[in-house]
Write a protein that holds these residues in place. Structure first.
Motif, mmCIF file in Angstrom:
data_model
loop_
_atom_site.group_PDB
_atom_site.id
_atom_site.type_symbol
_atom_site.label_atom_id
_atom_site.label_comp_id
_atom_site.label_asym_id
_atom_site.label_seq_id
_atom_site.Cartn_x
_atom_site.Cartn_y
_atom_site.Cartn_z
ATOM 1 N N UNK A 72 0.789 -1.107 -0.119
ATOM 2 C CA UNK A 72 0.098 -0.012 0.142
ATOM 3 C C UNK A 72 1.189 1.248 -0.133
ATOM 4 N N UNK A 73 0.607 2.102 -0.772
ATOM 5 C CA UNK A 73 1.348 3.486 -0.892
ATOM 6 C C UNK A 73 1.332 4.537 0.426
ATOM 7 N N UNK A 74 0.153 4.123 1.236
ATOM 8 C CA UNK A 74 -0.324 4.873 2.243
ATOM 9 C C UNK A 74 0.364 4.493 3.463
ATOM 10 N N UNK A 75 0.287 2.923 3.501
ATOM 11 C CA UNK A 75 0.722 2.653 5.011
ATOM 12 C C UNK A 75 1.555 1.422 4.971
ATOM 13 N N UNK A 76 1.907 0.887 3.674
ATOM 14 C CA UNK A 76 2.984 0.044 3.401
ATOM 15 C C UNK A 76 2.302 -1.518 3.752
ATOM 16 N N UNK A 79 -0.814 -6.403 0.367
ATOM 17 C CA UNK A 79 -2.517 -6.637 -0.063
ATOM 18 C C UNK A 79 -2.213 -7.315 -1.181
ATOM 19 N N UNK A 80 -3.171 -8.626 -1.320
ATOM 20 C CA UNK A 80 -2.767 -9.290 -2.495
ATOM 21 C C UNK A 80 -3.264 -8.392 -3.647
ATOM 22 N N UNK A 81 -2.737 -8.639 -4.792
ATOM 23 C CA UNK A 81 -2.803 -7.739 -5.915
ATOM 24 C C UNK A 81 -4.103 -7.686 -6.612
ATOM 25 N N UNK A 82 -4.910 -8.773 -6.579
ATOM 26 C CA UNK A 82 -6.201 -8.873 -6.869
ATOM 27 C C UNK A 82 -6.968 -8.129 -5.955
ATOM 28 N N UNK A 83 -6.995 -7.894 -4.876
ATOM 29 C CA UNK A 83 -7.665 -7.192 -3.891
ATOM 30 C C UNK A 83 -7.311 -5.811 -3.598
ATOM 31 N N UNK A 84 -6.109 -5.317 -4.187
ATOM 32 C CA UNK A 84 -5.863 -3.964 -3.955
ATOM 33 C C UNK A 84 -6.627 -2.875 -4.929
ATOM 34 N N UNK A 86 -6.889 -0.200 -7.092
ATOM 35 C CA UNK A 86 -5.961 0.278 -8.060
ATOM 36 C C UNK A 86 -6.075 1.777 -8.469
ATOM 37 N N UNK A 87 -5.458 2.785 -8.151
ATOM 38 C CA UNK A 87 -5.605 3.938 -8.375
ATOM 39 C C UNK A 87 -4.411 4.528 -9.120
ATOM 40 N N UNK A 88 -4.736 5.222 -10.308
ATOM 41 C CA UNK A 88 -3.733 5.929 -11.010
ATOM 42 C C UNK A 88 -3.778 7.447 -10.967
ATOM 43 N N UNK A 116 3.124 14.657 -12.628
ATOM 44 C CA UNK A 116 3.574 13.475 -11.693
ATOM 45 C C UNK A 116 2.676 12.228 -11.926
ATOM 46 N N UNK A 117 3.146 11.049 -12.245
ATOM 47 C CA UNK A 117 2.306 9.856 -12.524
ATOM 48 C C UNK A 117 2.466 8.860 -11.493
ATOM 49 N N UNK A 118 1.563 8.778 -10.407
ATOM 50 C CA UNK A 118 1.705 7.842 -9.647
ATOM 51 C C UNK A 118 0.545 6.805 -9.499
#
Length: 118
Positions: A72-76, A79-84, A86-88, A116-118
């Motif tokens: 997680x980019x917020x709290x690290x 998380x499973x990739x299919x459950x995350x 996804x926000x671009x 900035x692309x995150x």
């Protein structure tokens, strides 16, 4: 010892509790044991399962046993990739007020600041 017969006829809470309790199976005999075991062999009532909140259980795994993890980019958190979720995010590198100052001080008339692309 024999003269106090009234004490045995007296009903105490312990005596009432013992009278209300059923006898153990080894004292009852074979017929009662057979009835008890027959009752135990009956299928239990339909087990009520918990309701499912989502049809896919919040995952897009469908047939795969495991999926890779992402952080997680917020709290690290892992998380499973299919459950995350996804926000671009596409952001400007500088805020609006600084962007206006840069545009005024710039030599180029149509200079676009990179994003900035995150």
């Amino acid at each position: 010892f024999g003269s106090s017969g009234s004490s045995s006829s007296r009903s105490t809470p312990l005596a009432r509790a013992c009278a209300a309790r059923p006898l153990p199976a080894f004292l009852l005999g074979a017929s009662a044991v057979g009835l008890r075991s027959a009752a135990r062999r009956q299928a239990p009532p339909e087990a009520s399962s918990m309701p499912s909140k989502r049809r896919n259980n919040g995952r897009s795994k469908h047939g795969r046993g495991h999926t890779a993890i992402v952080r997680c980019s917020n709290c690290a958190r892992c998380v499973p990739k299919d459950k995350a979720i996804k926000r671009f995010q596409v952001r400007n590198m500088v805020d609006a007020s600084s962007q206006r100052d840069l545009r005024d001080a710039s030599v180029y008339a149509t200079f676009m600041l990179p994003k900035l692309y995150m």
